[in-house]
Scaffold this active site. Sequence first.
Site, PDB file in Angstrom:
ATOM      1  N   CYS A  82      -3.982  80.670  71.562  1.00 55.67           N
ATOM      2  CA  CYS A  82      -3.274  79.570  70.903  1.00 55.67           C
ATOM      3  C   CYS A  82      -3.735  78.187  71.375  1.00 55.67           C
ATOM      4  CB  CYS A  82      -1.780  79.715  71.163  1.00 55.67           C
ATOM      5  SG  CYS A  82      -0.857  78.351  70.420  1.00 55.67           S
ATOM      6  N   TYR A 127      -5.529  74.965  60.319  1.00 56.81           N
ATOM      7  CA  TYR A 127      -4.437  75.853  59.886  1.00 56.81           C
ATOM      8  C   TYR A 127      -4.064  75.586  58.428  1.00 56.81           C
ATOM      9  CZ  TYR A 127      -3.661  77.646  64.565  1.00 56.81           C
ATOM     10  OH  TYR A 127      -3.826  78.286  65.762  1.00 56.81           O
TER      11      TYR A 127
HETATM   12  N1  LIG Z   1       5.683  75.120  67.879  1.00 57.09           N
HETATM   13  C1  LIG Z   1       4.759  74.858  66.826  1.00 57.09           C
HETATM   14  C2  LIG Z   1       3.311  75.114  67.141  1.00 57.09           C
HETATM   15  C3  LIG Z   1       2.987  76.239  68.032  1.00 57.09           C
HETATM   16  C4  LIG Z   1       2.514  77.433  67.260  1.00 57.09           C
HETATM   17  O1  LIG Z   1       2.469  77.477  66.019  1.00 57.09           O
HETATM   18  N2  LIG Z   1       2.097  78.428  67.991  1.00 57.09           N
HETATM   19  C5  LIG Z   1       1.650  79.651  67.358  1.00 57.09           C
HETATM   20  C6  LIG Z   1       0.486  80.227  68.109  1.00 57.09           C
HETATM   21  S1  LIG Z   1      -0.946  79.219  68.055  1.00 57.09           S
HETATM   22  C7  LIG Z   1       2.769  80.639  67.400  1.00 57.09           C
HETATM   23  O2  LIG Z   1       3.351  80.853  68.458  1.00 57.09           O
HETATM   24  N3  LIG Z   1       3.078  81.310  66.298  1.00 57.09           N
HETATM   25  C8  LIG Z   1       4.127  82.258  66.258  1.00 57.09           C
HETATM   26  C9  LIG Z   1       4.479  82.649  64.873  1.00 57.09           C
HETATM   27  O3  LIG Z   1       3.861  82.153  63.934  1.00 57.09           O
HETATM   28  O4  LIG Z   1       5.403  83.441  64.730  1.00 57.09           O
HETATM   29  C10 LIG Z   1       5.207  75.493  65.543  1.00 57.09           C
HETATM   30  O5  LIG Z   1       6.329  75.932  65.549  1.00 57.09           O
HETATM   31  O6  LIG Z   1       4.512  75.468  64.552  1.00 57.09           O
END
Ligand SMILES: N[C@@H](CCC(=O)N[C@@H](CS)C(=O)NCC(=O)O)C(=O)O
Length: 323
Positions: free
Chosen positions: A60, A191
């Site tokens: 990540c 993304y």
């Molecule tokens: N906290 C942010 C960014 C952090 C984020 O997206 N991290 C990803 C990994 S790079 C994640 O944990 N995804 C979990 C999911 O999509 O369930 C969000 O909610 O978008």
Amino acid sequence: MTQENNILAPKVAKHEEVNEITKDGAFNRQKNRFATPFGDQPGDLPVEAGRYRLLWAKICPWAHRAVIVRELLGLQDVISLGTASPVRTENGWEFSLDEGGVDPVLGIRYLPEIYAETDPDYSGRATVPTVVDVTTRKVVNNDYFRLTNYLETAFKPFHREGALDLYPEVLRAEIDAFNDTLFHDVNNGVYKAGFARSQEAYEQAYDALFARLDQLEERLSTQRYLFGDKITDADVRLYVTLVRFDAAYYSVFRTNRNRIVDFPNLWNYAKDLYQTPGFGDTTDFDSIKRGYQLGNHAANPYQLLAKGPDLSIWNEPHDRNRF
Ligand SMILES: N[C@@H](CCC(=O)N[C@@H](CS)C(=O)NCC(=O)O)C(=O)O
């Protein structure tokens, strides 16, 4: 095992359920739920050594940048680190790398468990980076955007002697403005391209991404780092996207106008950072490849892992000492 028949597994929110896809098929990232700042003002999270645990996964980029800053500033003994497996399961991030398959400090198997414990009504995605207060067992911060800034400012009393100033006061407004654009076009731009549900949304993200990379290529033609001759927070943010680009985004997210190795300045700049302590030693290409290619970002029904690209070239000499 499916979510339905695994009664121990917490519910995992999907992009559709948290309303992150707009009507025109674009990806619109969820807001952070746990965004209380660290500091010494009333209501802030108190800054203490040994109180917080940072949870991450090596795939990540948002979590990786907090881990790089923790290393650069020498905060390893101040904030502990829990590492989830890089391939997110249908039950969320899993601590399967640890003995017994649970985080040794929190005793959780899946990240959503600690979100549910903190707030049973939480309906967003359980994401890394997550900061947990180990004294209360509560998630206190998942503000991936500001987290490095808290480590750079509020945690200053704990920085290693002689640590870099990654967020110098005189540059803060400029760095913030830069980081904002970097986020929209590059960090989150990949993304937006990868998660788009319409051709138009994908192409818009692709065009903005490469227009910005062209601009950064130019900016790095006259100076070693983004803000001159010293590494700043902005470099950490650009690095985490560059280092994932050719191994993951280029193919998985279809950001394939060209690779990072095709930009002379960006490529040498990325290698320079990779070879700097705190950057390459926290970068795990195998986790990055597995996380993006085998996780549910990618339609990969036979779970094949691409053999290339050759990543040993990240250790080859760079030309950035010329500045
Ligand atoms: N906290 C942010 C960014 C952090 C984020 O997206 N991290 C990803 C990994 S790079 C994640 O944990 N995804 C979990 C999911 O999509 O369930 C969000 O909610 O978008």
